[in-house]
Design an enzyme around this catalytic site. Structure first.
Site, mmCIF file in Angstrom:
data_model
loop_
_atom_site.group_PDB
_atom_site.id
_atom_site.type_symbol
_atom_site.label_atom_id
_atom_site.label_comp_id
_atom_site.label_asym_id
_atom_site.label_seq_id
_atom_site.Cartn_x
_atom_site.Cartn_y
_atom_site.Cartn_z
ATOM 1 N N TYR A 144 0.822 -1.214 0.000
ATOM 2 C CA TYR A 144 0.000 0.000 0.000
ATOM 3 C C TYR A 144 0.860 1.270 0.000
ATOM 4 C CZ TYR A 144 -4.771 -1.718 0.868
ATOM 5 O OH TYR A 144 -6.017 -2.282 0.756
ATOM 6 N N LYS B 254 3.015 -15.015 3.294
ATOM 7 C CA LYS B 254 3.195 -15.763 2.040
ATOM 8 C C LYS B 254 4.701 -16.010 1.908
ATOM 9 C CE LYS B 254 1.511 -17.634 -1.727
ATOM 10 N NZ LYS B 254 0.592 -18.788 -1.710
ATOM 11 N N ASP C 23 -3.240 -18.083 1.568
ATOM 12 C CA ASP C 23 -4.264 -18.829 0.825
ATOM 13 C C ASP C 23 -4.935 -19.857 1.741
ATOM 14 O OD1 ASP C 23 -1.792 -20.093 0.906
ATOM 15 O OD2 ASP C 23 -1.915 -20.935 -1.117
ATOM 16 N N ASP D 41 -6.407 -6.530 4.442
ATOM 17 C CA ASP D 41 -7.552 -5.904 3.762
ATOM 18 C C ASP D 41 -8.501 -6.987 3.261
ATOM 19 O OD1 ASP D 41 -9.105 -3.885 2.462
ATOM 20 O OD2 ASP D 41 -8.145 -4.439 0.567
ATOM 21 N N ASP E 64 -12.379 -8.510 5.188
ATOM 22 C CA ASP E 64 -13.713 -8.570 4.570
ATOM 23 C C ASP E 64 -14.282 -9.982 4.699
ATOM 24 O OD1 ASP E 64 -13.546 -5.909 3.713
ATOM 25 O OD2 ASP E 64 -14.428 -6.359 1.749
HETATM 26 C C1 IPM Z 1 -10.447 -0.774 4.062
HETATM 27 C C2 IPM Z 1 -10.705 -0.228 2.686
HETATM 28 C C3 IPM Z 1 -9.553 0.683 2.297
HETATM 29 C C4 IPM Z 1 -8.300 -0.170 2.256
HETATM 30 C C5 IPM Z 1 -9.745 1.469 0.994
HETATM 31 C C6 IPM Z 1 -11.002 2.299 1.022
HETATM 32 C C7 IPM Z 1 -8.558 2.318 0.673
HETATM 33 O O1 IPM Z 1 -10.898 -1.273 1.789
HETATM 34 O O2 IPM Z 1 -10.326 0.025 5.006
HETATM 35 O O3 IPM Z 1 -10.375 -1.989 4.206
HETATM 36 O O4 IPM Z 1 -8.007 -0.808 1.237
HETATM 37 O O5 IPM Z 1 -7.596 -0.186 3.255
HETATM 38 MG MG MG Z 2 -10.961 -3.187 2.666
#
Ligand code: IPM
Ligand code: MG
Length: 374
Positions: A135, A194, A226, A250, A254
């Site tokens: 990032y 990884k 993975d 990230d 999710d």
């Molecule tokens: C998160 C989001 C952010 C990230 C984006 C909006 C830049 O997906 O906070 O997880 O990738 O960190």
């Molecule tokens: Mg995210």
């Protein structure tokens, strides 16, 4: 105490209005100051993170953040895109430790896409390193896009990197969190990497192992990313604390969020070395449902509770908010993302109102109050 309120874009403004309402009824001694961020700030000031917003965030004791982003900005040069606002805040405020708990509320066990027995009682903590990795590698934002593309480009790349101190500090955070969660009984950290392919993550594994020597009471295992993605849906309760880099974190956060039924329920905290923090829901700006009054405000309301707990030392107020949310869920109120047969569908504002009512200790009634409970 001063709290910077940064609603942002999409559903950000709607969900933040509910969190602010909840903070205001607590009757605590703090001031709330609101500023534009993301696409909204770009529209008004030509930049997603104007100096005025950054300075407010720096001066505040804590930041409550909504969400940023909209497809309509996809063609902008990268430094002007809404996402740069949250990345800039993380970097400028030194918020390297991101806590993303994935907790399955008993009342929502059936909202998960996994079998109820796999997620019932789930309580895991994903710790994502937030200011390093690919990032923030090189180069980024150096080239000028035309209409969202780089004319004539033959390749593009981003470099993945971590320094030893960056890995050490997040490893300490993870081991200490595991210790705290287990009440001093040890706990477990799974470090996700990884290392079989990437030099950066072999280094990560080596450094985490080195730091672990200082925490003999905490168990440590290493897992490739993975495999971790697979194990998270196969046997999520086998995890306790997961620590990983920015990019893997990230993606996995999710996935972990969805185990609990809805990403609309999960708060997050991003802390610096002195526990000053930015608090935000784990979900994004959801432009598809923005402005419709249907978004779930609970992740933002719970983020406000985390803020009270971790940065503002108002533990009792945090407890009150969390139990009010639980009361509202027990009363059967659900926004669309967590709705299931037999529960009552409510909008963003009704959900916020219900939390406020629960905080006052009154009985929650809604317009079609067939499921009223105290
Ligand atoms: C998160 C989001 C952010 C990230 C984006 C909006 C830049 O997906 O906070 O997880 O990738 O960190
Ligand atoms: Mg995210």
């Amino acid at each position: 105490m001063k709290i910077a309120i940064l609603p942002g874009d999409g559903i950000g403004t709607e969900i933040m209005a509910e969190a602010v309402k909840v903070l205001q009824v607590l009757d605590l001694d703090f001031t709330l100051e609101t500023a534009l961020v993301g696409g909204a700030a770009y529209e008004a000031h030509g930049h997603p993170l104007p100096d005025s917003t950054l300075n407010l965030a720096k001066a505040a004791d804590a930041v409550l953040f909504g969400a940023v982003g909209d497809w309509k900005y996809d063609k902008l040069d990268r430094p002007l895109r809404p996402e740069q606002a949250i990345l800039g805040l993380r970097k400028h405020l030194g918020l390297f430790a991101n806590f993303r708990p994935a907790i399955c509320y008993e009342q929502l066990t059936h909202a998960s896409s996994l079998k109820p027995e796999l997620v019932a009682g789930l309580d895991i903590l994903l710790i994502r390193e937030l200011t390093g990795d690919i990032y923030f590698g090189q180069p980024r934002g150096r080239r000028v896009a035309v209409d969202g593309h780089f004319p004539g480009a033959e390749e593009a790349f981003d470099t993945m990197r971590y320094s030893k101190p960056e890995i050490e500090r997040i490893a300490h955070v993870a081991f200490q969190a595991a210790r705290r969660r287990s009440g001093g009984q040890g706990g477990k950290v799974t470090s996700v990497d990884k290392a079989n392919v990437l030099e950066t993550f072999q280094f990560w594994r080596d450094v985490v192992t080195e730091v672990h020597a200082q925490y003999p009471d905490v168990a440590l295992d290493h897992m490739y990313v993975d495999n971790a993605a697979m194990q998270l849906v196969k046997a999520p309760k086998a995890f306790d604390v997961v620590v990983t880099g920015n990019m893997f974190g990230d993606i996995l956060s999710d996935e972990a969020a969805m185990l609990t039924g809805s990403i609309g329920m999960l708060p997050s905290a991003s802390l610096d070395k002195a526990n000053k923090g930015l608090y935000e829901p784990s979900h994004g700006s959801a432009p598809d449902i923005a402005g419709k009054g249907v978004a779930n405000p609970l992740a933002t309301i719970l983020s406000a509770a985390m803020m009270l707990r971790y940065t503002l030392n108002q533990v009792e107020a945090a407890d009150r908010i969390e139990s009010a949310v639980s009361t509202v869920l027990s009363a059967g109120l659900r926004t669309g993302d967590i709705w299931s047969e037999g529960t009552q569908r409510v909008g963003t504002r009704e959900m916020g109102d219900a939390v406020v009512v629960a905080l006052s200790g009154k009985t929650i009634t809604t317009r079609t109050s067939d499921i009223t409970k105290s």
